[in-house]
Design a protein around this motif. Structure first.
Motif, PDB file in Angstrom:
ATOM      1  N   MET A  46       0.797  -1.446   0.405  1.00  0.00           N
ATOM      2  CA  MET A  46       0.306   0.161  -0.078  1.00  0.00           C
ATOM      3  C   MET A  46       0.592   1.337  -0.136  1.00  0.00           C
ATOM      4  O   MET A  46       1.915   1.412   0.381  1.00  0.00           O
ATOM      5  N   LYS A  47       0.962   2.287  -0.582  1.00  0.00           N
ATOM      6  CA  LYS A  47       1.511   3.133  -1.092  1.00  0.00           C
ATOM      7  C   LYS A  47       0.977   4.738  -0.223  1.00  0.00           C
ATOM      8  O   LYS A  47      -0.602   4.638   0.110  1.00  0.00           O
ATOM      9  N   VAL A  48       1.435   5.365   0.350  1.00  0.00           N
ATOM     10  CA  VAL A  48       1.232   6.782   1.574  1.00  0.00           C
ATOM     11  C   VAL A  48       1.157   7.438   0.382  1.00  0.00           C
ATOM     12  O   VAL A  48       2.289   7.542   0.172  1.00  0.00           O
ATOM     13  N   THR A  49       0.573   8.139   0.368  1.00  0.00           N
ATOM     14  CA  THR A  49       0.289   9.790  -0.107  1.00  0.00           C
ATOM     15  C   THR A  49       0.252  10.498   0.565  1.00  0.00           C
ATOM     16  O   THR A  49      -0.089  11.132   1.881  1.00  0.00           O
ATOM     17  N   ILE A 105      -3.098   7.549   3.777  1.00  0.00           N
ATOM     18  CA  ILE A 105      -3.082   8.805   4.335  1.00  0.00           C
ATOM     19  C   ILE A 105      -3.003   9.228   5.689  1.00  0.00           C
ATOM     20  O   ILE A 105      -2.908   8.379   6.920  1.00  0.00           O
ATOM     21  N   GLY A 106      -2.159  10.122   6.064  1.00  0.00           N
ATOM     22  CA  GLY A 106      -1.429  10.845   7.595  1.00  0.00           C
ATOM     23  C   GLY A 106      -2.624  11.228   8.549  1.00  0.00           C
ATOM     24  O   GLY A 106      -3.684  11.780   7.921  1.00  0.00           O
ATOM     25  N   ILE A 107      -2.431  11.222   9.449  1.00  0.00           N
ATOM     26  CA  ILE A 107      -3.055  12.133  10.841  1.00  0.00           C
ATOM     27  C   ILE A 107      -4.085  14.028  10.138  1.00  0.00           C
ATOM     28  O   ILE A 107      -5.688  13.305  10.105  1.00  0.00           O
ATOM     29  N   ASP A 149     -10.322   5.461  21.228  1.00  0.00           N
ATOM     30  CA  ASP A 149     -12.062   5.231  21.582  1.00  0.00           C
ATOM     31  C   ASP A 149     -12.381   3.953  20.806  1.00  0.00           C
ATOM     32  O   ASP A 149     -13.611   3.137  20.965  1.00  0.00           O
ATOM     33  N   GLY A 150     -11.841   3.548  19.722  1.00  0.00           N
ATOM     34  CA  GLY A 150     -11.841   2.262  19.100  1.00  0.00           C
ATOM     35  C   GLY A 150     -12.644   2.833  17.299  1.00  0.00           C
ATOM     36  O   GLY A 150     -12.639   1.361  17.006  1.00  0.00           O
ATOM     37  N   SER A 151     -13.446   3.734  17.411  1.00  0.00           N
ATOM     38  CA  SER A 151     -14.242   3.520  16.616  1.00  0.00           C
ATOM     39  C   SER A 151     -14.217   4.550  15.506  1.00  0.00           C
ATOM     40  O   SER A 151     -14.680   4.396  14.496  1.00  0.00           O
ATOM     41  N   LEU A 152     -12.414   4.161  15.100  1.00  0.00           N
ATOM     42  CA  LEU A 152     -12.249   5.061  13.937  1.00  0.00           C
ATOM     43  C   LEU A 152     -11.056   4.040  12.839  1.00  0.00           C
ATOM     44  O   LEU A 152      -9.931   3.975  14.368  1.00  0.00           O
ATOM     45  N   PRO A 153     -11.004   3.450  12.600  1.00  0.00           N
ATOM     46  CA  PRO A 153     -10.173   2.330  11.697  1.00  0.00           C
ATOM     47  C   PRO A 153      -9.082   2.811  10.867  1.00  0.00           C
ATOM     48  O   PRO A 153      -9.119   4.545  10.740  1.00  0.00           O
ATOM     49  N   HIS A 154      -7.528   2.461  11.636  1.00  0.00           N
ATOM     50  CA  HIS A 154      -6.888   3.219  11.664  1.00  0.00           C
ATOM     51  C   HIS A 154      -5.149   1.813  11.228  1.00  0.00           C
ATOM     52  O   HIS A 154      -5.857   0.737  11.505  1.00  0.00           O
ATOM     53  N   ILE A 155      -4.427   2.226  10.894  1.00  0.00           N
ATOM     54  CA  ILE A 155      -2.940   1.582  10.912  1.00  0.00           C
ATOM     55  C   ILE A 155      -2.183   2.196  11.152  1.00  0.00           C
ATOM     56  O   ILE A 155      -2.045   3.162  11.413  1.00  0.00           O
ATOM     57  N   ARG A 156      -1.604   1.552  12.454  1.00  0.00           N
ATOM     58  CA  ARG A 156      -0.179   2.228  13.088  1.00  0.00           C
ATOM     59  C   ARG A 156       0.790   1.485  12.495  1.00  0.00           C
ATOM     60  O   ARG A 156       1.353   0.564  12.843  1.00  0.00           O
ATOM     61  N   LEU A 178       0.330   7.267  13.248  1.00  0.00           N
ATOM     62  CA  LEU A 178      -1.534   6.318  12.428  1.00  0.00           C
ATOM     63  C   LEU A 178      -1.826   6.978  11.365  1.00  0.00           C
ATOM     64  O   LEU A 178      -1.141   7.881  10.440  1.00  0.00           O
ATOM     65  N   TYR A 179      -1.708   6.150  10.095  1.00  0.00           N
ATOM     66  CA  TYR A 179      -2.150   6.199   9.433  1.00  0.00           C
ATOM     67  C   TYR A 179      -3.298   6.075   9.130  1.00  0.00           C
ATOM     68  O   TYR A 179      -4.468   4.866   9.692  1.00  0.00           O
ATOM     69  N   PHE A 180      -4.255   6.380   7.835  1.00  0.00           N
ATOM     70  CA  PHE A 180      -5.652   6.110   7.514  1.00  0.00           C
ATOM     71  C   PHE A 180      -6.320   5.244   5.716  1.00  0.00           C
ATOM     72  O   PHE A 180      -5.501   6.444   5.199  1.00  0.00           O
ATOM     73  N   LYS A 181      -6.722   4.700   5.990  1.00  0.00           N
ATOM     74  CA  LYS A 181      -7.088   4.249   4.649  1.00  0.00           C
ATOM     75  C   LYS A 181      -8.254   4.867   3.859  1.00  0.00           C
ATOM     76  O   LYS A 181      -9.699   5.390   4.488  1.00  0.00           O
ATOM     77  N   MET A 182      -8.381   5.662   2.872  1.00  0.00           N
ATOM     78  CA  MET A 182      -9.753   7.038   1.893  1.00  0.00           C
ATOM     79  C   MET A 182     -10.314   6.283   2.114  1.00  0.00           C
ATOM     80  O   MET A 182     -11.473   6.227   2.462  1.00  0.00           O
TER      81      MET A 182
END
Length: 69
Positions: free
Chosen positions: A1-4, A15-17, A37-44, A49-53
């Motif tokens: 996966m590519k970080v943009t 994407i970043g925070i 709180d676990g409500s926002l999906p993320h990748i560490r 922290l990174y997030f899928k679009m």
């Protein structure tokens, strides 16, 4: 996966925070709260922290109207 970091990342990019906060219309502190709180999906990766679009877009659809907290 590519970080943009560009203005229009593709669906499968990470994407970043700061970009996630802008996309959600909230502060980075609020994004971190939702991660904690676990409500926002993320990748560490390491300590970042990174997030899928596509996951952020699904989160927005699910919480439409409730994001201004």
């Amino acid at each position: 996966m590519k970080v943009t970091s560009g203005p229009f990342p593709q669906q499968n990019h990470l994407i970043g925070i700061m970009q996630a906060a802008a996309m959600l219309g909230v502060s980075p502190v609020t994004v971190r709260r939702r991660v904690r709180d676990g409500s926002l999906p993320h990748i560490r990766i390491n300590s970042r922290l990174y997030f899928k679009m596509n996951e952020l877009q699904a989160y927005i659809e699910k919480h439409r109207g409730a994001l201004a907290y």
